[in-house]
Design a protein around this motif. Structure first.
Motif, mmCIF file in Angstrom:
data_model
loop_
_atom_site.group_PDB
_atom_site.id
_atom_site.type_symbol
_atom_site.label_atom_id
_atom_site.label_comp_id
_atom_site.label_asym_id
_atom_site.label_seq_id
_atom_site.Cartn_x
_atom_site.Cartn_y
_atom_site.Cartn_z
ATOM 1 N N GLN A 202 0.805 -1.222 0.000
ATOM 2 C CA GLN A 202 0.000 0.000 0.000
ATOM 3 C C GLN A 202 0.838 1.272 0.000
ATOM 4 O O GLN A 202 0.374 2.322 -0.447
ATOM 5 C CB GLN A 202 -0.960 0.006 1.192
ATOM 6 C CG GLN A 202 -0.316 0.121 2.547
ATOM 7 C CD GLN A 202 -1.360 0.062 3.669
ATOM 8 O OE1 GLN A 202 -2.556 -0.043 3.420
ATOM 9 N NE2 GLN A 202 -0.892 0.125 4.907
ATOM 10 N N LEU A 205 1.050 2.450 -3.643
ATOM 11 C CA LEU A 205 -0.197 2.550 -4.392
ATOM 12 C C LEU A 205 -0.946 3.834 -4.048
ATOM 13 O O LEU A 205 -0.746 4.393 -2.961
ATOM 14 C CB LEU A 205 -1.103 1.358 -4.060
ATOM 15 C CG LEU A 205 -0.698 -0.018 -4.591
ATOM 16 C CD1 LEU A 205 -1.540 -1.099 -3.932
ATOM 17 C CD2 LEU A 205 -0.855 -0.067 -6.107
ATOM 18 N N LEU A 222 -8.616 0.728 -5.840
ATOM 19 C CA LEU A 222 -7.849 1.947 -5.573
ATOM 20 C C LEU A 222 -8.700 3.197 -5.749
ATOM 21 O O LEU A 222 -9.720 3.177 -6.450
ATOM 22 C CB LEU A 222 -6.642 2.022 -6.510
ATOM 23 C CG LEU A 222 -5.707 0.814 -6.543
ATOM 24 C CD1 LEU A 222 -4.632 1.020 -7.598
ATOM 25 C CD2 LEU A 222 -5.070 0.588 -5.179
ATOM 26 N N ILE A 226 -3.274 3.242 -11.292
ATOM 27 C CA ILE A 226 -1.825 3.439 -11.345
ATOM 28 C C ILE A 226 -1.477 4.143 -12.656
ATOM 29 O O ILE A 226 -2.038 3.830 -13.707
ATOM 30 C CB ILE A 226 -1.100 2.084 -11.255
ATOM 31 C CG1 ILE A 226 -1.278 1.481 -9.855
ATOM 32 C CG2 ILE A 226 0.379 2.222 -11.586
ATOM 33 C CD1 ILE A 226 -0.688 0.093 -9.709
ATOM 34 N N PHE A 233 5.269 -2.189 -9.422
ATOM 35 C CA PHE A 233 4.188 -2.227 -10.411
ATOM 36 C C PHE A 233 4.713 -1.712 -11.756
ATOM 37 O O PHE A 233 5.029 -0.530 -11.886
ATOM 38 C CB PHE A 233 3.007 -1.375 -9.939
ATOM 39 C CG PHE A 233 2.510 -1.781 -8.577
ATOM 40 C CD1 PHE A 233 1.645 -2.853 -8.433
ATOM 41 C CD2 PHE A 233 2.927 -1.104 -7.439
ATOM 42 C CE1 PHE A 233 1.199 -3.236 -7.177
ATOM 43 C CE2 PHE A 233 2.492 -1.480 -6.179
ATOM 44 C CZ PHE A 233 1.623 -2.556 -6.045
#
Length: 319
Positions: A202, A205, A222, A226, A233
């Protein structure tokens, strides 16, 4: 990510007026003194960095693989310097910043393979400088790293690892989606409980709004999707899928731009100074190195101008 929009933005910046205006807005946002004067002072250099970078990439695309690492590496460094100039109007502040910032083994061993080669980070030079000022990374998760581990983090290389029955990344979502689905099997490879796994990811993110545990997936919703390829990621430049490391040792928190820089630096050194090895690799293709290197060169041409163009475009949107 809109490739056409980013390409159009590169074109838009190719005039003194638009480049100066863009730099002025960047400097004002960062509250840099004499923002207008600095933007006039730097606009030509900024334009030339972009133009030269683009020309290196174009020349590389039209060349054979023998020369591509050199042309792509210098294309990349020019685009990086353009990005730096938006945040560091006095760049380069000293000659120490002109070094590459990384090094490789000077003499190669008899049974040398690229995949098992290592690259070592230096305290000064372009790599640590742009890592700090473009990606806010001051401390690195490694002092040296193998090419194998770097290649393992690039989604476009995943298909080759899969053919070796050695998958390194798993698809967890897409760039335009707020939902990420992590296979439950990751908990075993990371040796974590569900709660500990969520706590681990987390930090990297956007805000998590909802978590749902399914039979074979851990679903995470989310606040927003992203938007960049930044470990752990990483996104695929063609299908925009988001990939996550299957194994804990590849959970490295750096930008994919940094990964490509390290790989291209090493390949460019090989093509310049290890001409016999490089020539034999491209001619006789004796090692598994060959498909991995060719695949990387194919996609770094597409991806790095895209990632760095996105960085510039985001600055434009946030002015």
């Amino acid at each position: 990510m809109n490739k056409k929009r980013i390409k159009d933005f590169y074109i838009y910046l190719q005039s003194q007026q638009t480049a100066q205006h863009f730099l002025h807005q960047c400097y004002k946002k960062r509250q840099i003194s004499n923002a207008e004067a600095k933007s006039y002072e730097n606009c030509n250099t900024f334009m030339y960095y972009l133009e030269h970078g683009y020309q290196f990439y174009t020349s590389g695309k039209d060349s054979k693989p023998m020369l591509q690492p050199i042309l792509y590496f210098y294309g990349m460094t020019h685009l990086i310097k353009a990005c730096l100039l938006t945040k560091r109007p006095n760049y380069p502040e000293s000659t120490s910043m002109l070094a590459h910032g990384v090094s490789t083994r000077k003499r190669k061993k008899k049974d040398y393979t690229f995949i098992q080669d290592e690259i070592k980070l230096q305290h000064n030079g372009l790599f640590p400088y742009f890592s700090e000022h473009l990606f806010s990374i001051r401390q690195f998760p490694f002092g040296k790293i193998k090419m194998y581990d770097l290649l393992s983090l690039i989604p476009e290389i995943s298909s080759l690892f899969r053919l070796q029955n050695s998958e390194k990344l798993t698809i967890i979502g897409k760039l335009d989606s707020r939902i990420l689905k992590f296979p439950i099997s990751l908990l075993d490879s990371y040796h974590l409980t569900k709660k500990a796994f969520i706590q681990r990811i987390q930090t990297y993110l956007p805000n998590i709004e909802h978590i749902k545990s399914e039979s074979s997936f851990l679903s995470v919703e989310l606040e927003k999707p992203i938007s960049e390829s930044y470990g752990p990621f990483f996104f695929h430049c063609l299908d925009h899928t988001i990939h996550f490391p299957i194994f804990r040792e590849h959970d490295i928190h750096i930008s994919e731009v940094m990964i490509h820089y390290l790989l291209l630096y090493n390949l460019s050194m090989l093509s310049r100074y290890e001409t016999e090895w490089w020539g034999e690799l491209l001619t006789t293709k004796p090692e598994v190195d060959y498909p991995f290197i060719i695949q990387f060169l194919t996609y770094t041409f597409e991806k790095i101008p895209l990632l760095l163009g996105q960085l510039l475009y985001q600055m434009h949107l946030s002015k």
